[in-house]
Design an enzyme around this catalytic site. Structure first.
Site, PDB file in Angstrom:
ATOM      1  N   ASP A   1       0.830  -1.211   0.000  1.00 56.38           N
ATOM      2  CA  ASP A   1       0.000   0.000   0.000  1.00 56.38           C
ATOM      3  C   ASP A   1       0.860   1.255   0.000  1.00 56.38           C
ATOM      4  OD1 ASP A   1      -2.484   1.527   0.358  1.00 56.38           O
ATOM      5  OD2 ASP A   1      -1.709   1.916   2.370  1.00 56.38           O
TER       6      ASP A   1
ATOM      7  N   ALA B   1       0.508   5.596  -1.380  1.00 58.52           N
ATOM      8  CA  ALA B   1      -0.463   6.580  -1.863  1.00 58.52           C
ATOM      9  C   ALA B   1      -0.351   6.786  -3.369  1.00 58.52           C
ATOM     10  CB  ALA B   1      -0.266   7.912  -1.132  1.00 58.52           C
TER      11      ALA B   1
ATOM     12  N   GLY C   1     -11.180   9.042   0.049  1.00 54.97           N
ATOM     13  CA  GLY C   1     -11.470   8.700   1.441  1.00 54.97           C
ATOM     14  C   GLY C   1     -11.936   9.880   2.271  1.00 54.97           C
TER      15      GLY C   1
ATOM     16  N   CYS D   1      -9.028  11.714   3.801  1.00 53.56           N
ATOM     17  CA  CYS D   1      -7.925  11.969   2.883  1.00 53.56           C
ATOM     18  C   CYS D   1      -8.067  13.360   2.286  1.00 53.56           C
ATOM     19  CB  CYS D   1      -7.907  10.930   1.768  1.00 53.56           C
ATOM     20  SG  CYS D   1      -6.562  11.146   0.581  1.00 53.56           S
TER      21      CYS D   1
ATOM     22  N   THR E   1      -5.747  14.512  -0.088  1.00 56.85           N
ATOM     23  CA  THR E   1      -4.829  14.530  -1.229  1.00 56.85           C
ATOM     24  C   THR E   1      -5.339  15.432  -2.344  1.00 56.85           C
ATOM     25  OG1 THR E   1      -3.951  12.329  -0.756  1.00 56.85           O
ATOM     26  CG2 THR E   1      -3.755  13.115  -3.027  1.00 56.85           C
ATOM     27  N   ARG E   2      -6.621  15.327  -2.673  1.00 54.51           N
ATOM     28  CA  ARG E   2      -7.157  16.132  -3.767  1.00 54.51           C
ATOM     29  C   ARG E   2      -7.057  17.625  -3.458  1.00 54.51           C
ATOM     30  NH1 ARG E   2     -12.683  12.656  -5.077  1.00 54.51           N
ATOM     31  NH2 ARG E   2     -11.629  10.754  -5.826  1.00 54.51           N
TER      32      ARG E   2
ATOM     33  N   GLY F   1      -6.599   9.832   8.895  1.00 56.88           N
ATOM     34  CA  GLY F   1      -5.968   9.356   7.667  1.00 56.88           C
ATOM     35  C   GLY F   1      -4.520   8.978   7.927  1.00 56.88           C
TER      36      GLY F   1
ATOM     37  N   ARG G   1       7.531  16.424   3.284  1.00 56.20           N
ATOM     38  CA  ARG G   1       6.133  16.014   3.163  1.00 56.20           C
ATOM     39  C   ARG G   1       5.198  17.111   3.640  1.00 56.20           C
ATOM     40  NH1 ARG G   1       4.652   9.907   3.807  1.00 56.20           N
ATOM     41  NH2 ARG G   1       2.651  10.952   3.671  1.00 56.20           N
TER      42      ARG G   1
ATOM     43  N   GLY H   1      -3.935  14.128   5.120  1.00 59.50           N
ATOM     44  CA  GLY H   1      -5.040  13.480   5.819  1.00 59.50           C
ATOM     45  C   GLY H   1      -5.498  14.348   6.958  1.00 59.50           C
TER      46      GLY H   1
ATOM     47  N   THR I   1     -30.133  -4.233  -3.103  1.00 59.64           N
ATOM     48  CA  THR I   1     -29.785  -3.774  -4.448  1.00 59.64           C
ATOM     49  C   THR I   1     -29.931  -4.902  -5.452  1.00 59.64           C
ATOM     50  OG1 THR I   1     -28.195  -2.147  -3.609  1.00 59.64           O
ATOM     51  CG2 THR I   1     -27.924  -2.843  -5.889  1.00 59.64           C
TER      52      THR I   1
END
Length: 375
Positions: A136, A138, A190, A193, A195-196, A296, A314, A318, A343
């Site tokens: 895992d 990012a 998330g 998160c 990040t965006r 996060g 960095r 998060g 569903t």
């Protein structure tokens, strides 16, 4: 030269399932357990496809103990010290069980900067019998990830390898052809998160799943939709878009089995009550609510707690939130599976694997009615 992809990109909130004629008379007839076959891993796996994220709050032994009873998967967080005798004994006992009793439902996790020798020692330890690994990071687009996947596959050819995260079909196929069985899809969706917001990088999750699933299935791989689900309907939509597995963090946080201290807070409601001493006076009712901390894994708190502080190169990607207390994770997984079954009964899918075959999405600009008078 800068380019713009002028295509419509969709998230879970942008679509609804179209109901179709069905042969199911009840949601109880829907089979939510699927038998999975993999490109490299030599064994099959029967699971409901739900995964607990390998976050420090949700990828816990306690969550694993409950979820495996529902044939759901837990990706243990990578901060467990397996040289600790208690952790060692837990892994040894759990991975020595027969497949039907839980051996199939636990992944160990690693990143690229973790101690590779310790990881290889765990994977090689016959007393552990660990055969499932989540790699895992990012940013799944860096060359070192492909190199690491190739190395792990060559060293452990019978290992079930899940790796991510990416949001495009080309990189999905690169990772599978390098040795991955499952590719994790999602950058920035998330709930904890950022990040965006911080980087401006990402892709709406439904469109990412659609493209990556199509790419993966074309070369014999599978995908796990990682992030963005806030309710059972979102989980069903992820399956409908072609996800083979759906990874959850925030939906499983706040439970008894999730890590984090249980705290109580005074919360002001919208309910007016009369003052006992002066009936003509009214005030808004204050009640106590229970919460648990959820953060996060790229947040500053996570960096300080698990990595010795935030590195100078960095930035925090998060956040830390307090999630409403939900009781046992058993209640949450039951509600999710109940929603998925419902569903299936609406769209005519008898088996979990049939959901994408039976899916037609309406593109919508609003999926929920406004609710008035909430207290």
């Amino acid at each position: 030269m800068t380019q713009i992809k002028d295509t419509t990109e969709l998230d879970f909130c942008d679509v609804l399932f179209m109901p179709k004629r069905t042969t199911l008379n009840s949601r109880s007839e829907a089979d939510v357990v699927r038998e999975y076959k993999f490109r490299y891993y030599p064994h099959t796996l029967k699971s409901c496809g739900i995964m607990a994220a390998n976050m420090a709050t949700t990828g816990t032994f306690e969550v694993n103990n409950v979820l495996q009873k529902y044939q759901a998967i837990t990706c243990l967080h990578k901060h467990y010290d397996f040289t600790n005798s208690a952790n060692y004994d837990y892994i040894k006992q759990n991975f020595q069980k027969e497949e039907s009793n839980g051996n199939s439902y636990t992944f160990v996790s690693t990143g690229l900067k973790d101690d590779k020798e310790k990881l290889y020692a765990i994977l090689s330890d016959e007393s552990f019998k660990v055969d499932k690994l989540c790699i895992d990071i990012a940013n799944g687009y860096i060359p070192k990830l492909l190199e690491f996947v190739k190395e792990v596959r060559a060293k452990f050819p019978n290992l079930l390898i899940m790796v991510g995260n990416v949001v495009t079909g080309d990189m999905t196929q690169d990772l599978i052809l390098s040795g991955a069985d499952i590719v994790k899809v999602g950058i920035g969706p998330g709930s904890v998160c950022t990040t965006r917001k911080l980087t401006g990088v990402g892709r709406p999750q439904l469109s990412a799943i659609l493209e990556c699933a199509d790419a993966a299935h074309g070369v014999g791989g599978l995908v796990c939709a990682d992030g963005g689900c806030t309710c059972a309907g979102d989980v069903a939509k992820a399956f409908g878009a072609g996800a083979d597995f759906v990874m959850l963090g925030g939906m499983l946080a706040g439970t008894d089995e999730a890590a984090g201290d249980l705290i109580e807070k005074d919360v002001q409601t919208n309910l007016l009550v009369a003052d006992e001493k002066n009936p003509n006076e009214q005030y808004l009712l204050i009640k106590k609510e229970k919460y648990k901390q959820f953060y996060g894994m790229s947040s500053q708190l996570a960096q300080e707690k698990h990595f010795g502080g935030m590195a100078c190169y960095r930035a925090s990607e998060g956040k830390v939130v307090e999630v409403a207390y939900k009781g046992s994770v058993a209640g949450v997984i039951q509600e999710i599976l109940g929603g998925v079954r419902s569903t299936m009964s609406y769209i005519g899918a008898r088996r979990l694997k049939d959901i994408p075959k039976c899916t037609t999405f309406y593109r919508v600009n609003r999926q929920l009615n406004e609710v008035f008078g909430k207290s």
